[in-house]
Write an enzyme that holds these catalytic residues in place. Structure first.
Site, PDB file in Angstrom:
ATOM      1  N   GLU A  48       2.618  -6.083  13.104  1.00 38.91           N
ATOM      2  CA  GLU A  48       1.503  -6.263  14.059  1.00 38.91           C
ATOM      3  C   GLU A  48       0.763  -7.499  14.142  1.00 38.91           C
ATOM      4  O   GLU A  48       0.394  -8.025  15.208  1.00 38.91           O
ATOM      5  CB  GLU A  48       0.369  -5.285  13.643  1.00 38.91           C
ATOM      6  CG  GLU A  48      -0.510  -4.895  14.550  1.00 38.91           C
ATOM      7  CD  GLU A  48      -1.775  -3.877  14.530  1.00 38.91           C
ATOM      8  OE1 GLU A  48      -1.450  -3.325  13.347  1.00 38.91           O
ATOM      9  OE2 GLU A  48      -2.597  -3.794  15.026  1.00 38.91           O
ATOM     10  N   ARG A 105       0.721  -1.244  -0.040  1.00 39.35           N
ATOM     11  CA  ARG A 105       0.046  -0.109   0.054  1.00 39.35           C
ATOM     12  C   ARG A 105       0.870   1.152   0.105  1.00 39.35           C
ATOM     13  O   ARG A 105       0.547   2.339  -0.405  1.00 39.35           O
ATOM     14  CB  ARG A 105      -0.808  -0.123   1.115  1.00 39.35           C
ATOM     15  CG  ARG A 105      -1.957  -1.065   0.953  1.00 39.35           C
ATOM     16  CD  ARG A 105      -2.874  -1.101   2.324  1.00 39.35           C
ATOM     17  NE  ARG A 105      -2.294  -1.852   3.131  1.00 39.35           N
ATOM     18  CZ  ARG A 105      -2.186  -3.052   3.658  1.00 39.35           C
ATOM     19  NH1 ARG A 105      -2.773  -3.979   2.925  1.00 39.35           N
ATOM     20  NH2 ARG A 105      -1.475  -3.455   4.625  1.00 39.35           N
TER      21      ARG A 105
END
Ligand code: AMP
Length: 175
Positions: A100, A63
């Site tokens: 994460e 992204r």
């Protein structure tokens, strides 16, 4: 009066439990799909970097490419992609990192950034900071300097910027 960035913020969609349970995914695709919002993001990102002597944009898969490429073009700079293991065709430098949701290896072509360059590392979102820190390590291995880490969104609760020492850290929106 709502600013352009308020409108960007309103377009960000929360997707619970993606890509795994417990992760609240910040989906920026509605921002990409709105011409005014997308332009406002590139306007704001470029304003943060313009006139500061950057030589290159370094963008993180995947992204980060969506924002890094128009940003580089706007600033008249080249872009160097940092990708996940096995995607780049030429000789690479590698760094392992924690994120994460999992761990991984990031790669950059050995000639993606040149020694002595001052680069800006760009991604869509700063979460724990592991990905951006690994990207910074790759840049420094190549003999270049990280002048800034720049994000569209920063998840404040995860304190990712604490992993990004030695360079300015900036985000358009803190969530
Ligand atoms: P981190 O290494 O934890 O800072 O993770 C940053 C990378 O993972 C970025 O490339 C983001 O696109 C992605 N990411 C991590 N957490 C999220 C989230 N909650 N929503 C959207 N993207 C995320």
């Amino acid at each position: 009066m709502a600013t352009a960035l308020d409108q960007v913020r309103a377009l960000i969609r929360d997707v619970p439990d993606f890509p795994q349970p417990g992760i609240l995914f910040k989906d920026l695709t509605p921002v990409l799909g709105d011409p005014a919002a997308f332009r406002a993001v590139i306007d704001e990102l470029s304003a943060r970097l313009r006139g500061k002597g950057f030589h290159r944009i370094v963008a993180i898969e995947s992204r980060g490419f969506l924002f890094g490429a128009p940003l580089a073009d706007r600033l008249g700079l080249g872009i160097a992609p940092i990708r996940k293991l096995g995607k780049l065709p030429y000789k690479t430098e590698r760094v392992q990192y924690a994120l994460e949701y999992g761990t991984g290896i990031l790669e950059a072509h050995v000639d993606a950034v040149k020694p002595g360059e001052k680069v800006a590392i760009v991604d869509d979102l700063l979460a724990t900071g592991g990905t951006a820190a690994a990207a910074g390590e790759l840049v420094r291995k190549a003999g270049a300097t990280v002048g800034a880490y720049l994000f569209v969104v920063e998840l404040l609760a995860l304190h990712g910027r604490e992993k990004l020492r030695g360079a300015e850290v900036d985000a358009l929106l803190a969530l």
